[in-house]
Enzyme design. Sequence first.
Site, mmCIF file in Angstrom:
data_model
loop_
_atom_site.group_PDB
_atom_site.id
_atom_site.type_symbol
_atom_site.label_atom_id
_atom_site.label_comp_id
_atom_site.label_asym_id
_atom_site.label_seq_id
_atom_site.Cartn_x
_atom_site.Cartn_y
_atom_site.Cartn_z
ATOM 1 N N GLY A 144 -2.502 -14.518 15.932
ATOM 2 C CA GLY A 144 -3.493 -13.911 15.041
ATOM 3 C C GLY A 144 -4.671 -14.813 15.319
ATOM 4 O O GLY A 144 -4.565 -16.009 15.109
ATOM 5 N N THR A 145 -5.758 -14.302 15.812
ATOM 6 C CA THR A 145 -6.679 -15.209 16.466
ATOM 7 C C THR A 145 -8.096 -14.684 16.479
ATOM 8 O O THR A 145 -8.368 -13.574 16.048
ATOM 9 C CB THR A 145 -6.211 -15.405 17.922
ATOM 10 O OG1 THR A 145 -7.056 -16.341 18.539
ATOM 11 C CG2 THR A 145 -6.339 -14.102 18.672
#
Lengths: 217, 275
Positions: free
Chosen positions: A16-17
């Site tokens: 998740g970035t």
Amino acid sequence: MDSHHSYSQVKGVSTGTTILAVKFNGGVIIGSDSRASMGESYVSSKTINKLIQVHDRIFCCIAGSLADAQAVTKMAKFQLSFHSIQMESPPLVKAAASIMRELCYNNKEELQAGFITAGWDRKKGPQIYVVSLGGMLLSQPFTIGGSGSTYIYGYVDAKFKPDMSLEEAIQFSTNALALAMGRDNVSGGVVHLVVITEAEVKHVVVPGNKLPKFHDE
Amino acid sequence: MCGLLPGVLHLLSSFKMSTALQFPASVSTLNNYNDLYPDWTQREVSTGTTIMAVEFDGGVVMGADSRTTTGAYIANRVTDKLTPIHERIFCCRSGSAADTQAIADAVTYQLGFHSIELDEAPLVQTAASLFRDMCYRYREELMAGIIVAGWDPRRGGQVHFSSCSQTRRRRSGSSERVCVCVCVQVYTVPVGGMMTRQPVSVGGSGSSYIYGYVDSNYRPAMSKEECLKFTAEALTLAMERDGSSGGVVRLAVISEQGVERQVILGNQLPKFSTV
């Protein structure tokens, strides 16, 4: 208010970035945060490096399932080095991006990863390519990706200028990543930037306490 | 005459009790999306939207886009999502169009009644609380995200300072200087029914895209013109990225002097270098 949560059913560890790449006068900067999460509440790594070098002047950054991304980049690295030996010259950035695209498109059912490929080559200079989840390949002057990118679309649309200088581009990338990390709970940690030019590849790390602060902090 | 009064009071109080409205369960039809068939027959009308409100010294700027969608069909491309709740209190609506219209109507009625009872202008916080009570009580059935903003005069020994405040002498002629805050406030009541006060608030589906822009560009002591420009630019950026937001930008400035409304048409919107 329509829900803007992306409940990603990503298998296992996910990045998740927030990732981005931006072209400036003479090179490209590719950057990311450094958090890897499992589900939406456990940070499995605070200091992961999502910027993977696939050749001397070509880097990739990954969003989505870490396992898938690592498998694809490993395969791409191998194929690219083989191709480069056959051609007896450094590979084109487009070649690297095409290899990723082939892998993503042909295995679209199993894979869940998107890539930004950026680098410098002799033919076209600095370039940025995006390979999205289903295997589309697109060239852009700058691009953002990952779950945290939603929050900075407005900011990058307003602030990007073509042909920025190196300092402006670093400031732009750091600000954008800091803003995204401030709003997205699965992005965080430090900011990793890689500056790719004809002459060299420079890795810049901006730790948490040196990140720019905004009005409510 | 005296005998009538209790009867009248009883009538009024029972009138107030009956303001609890029945809300139908909202239609959830997120399956069955197919590019080949029009989906407006199955989707409910939504103000998938971008709304925003910013406090400045002396007033508040509220802004919204103007698109109402039924699935992929734009049911209204010139919607007015800035709804007056009272003379100097407005709300921006996002979420289900039906739900927010019903809530706004109910709150307008309740606030008007309350204001008559008190015989003075209602507080923005009261309006926000009424929205919050309704949104929280019926949170299972409703899909509404609302920003409430406005101006109210607060009197006597107050402590509530916002980004604007003026000092005035008390009207009674007392010699001490008393701080009377002539307050503008922005309250946000997102889906679920929380209420919180913020100097700048964004909402709606398009708001995700401009969090970074708003965080980096908002400064506490902006002037009215700067706030208008900031709001218009933020809404334009969101409208460019969000499919459910678009059309024109509607702005409203609320201050002690009253409400000024303006519209920025599509071809007059600010332009950015990538566009």
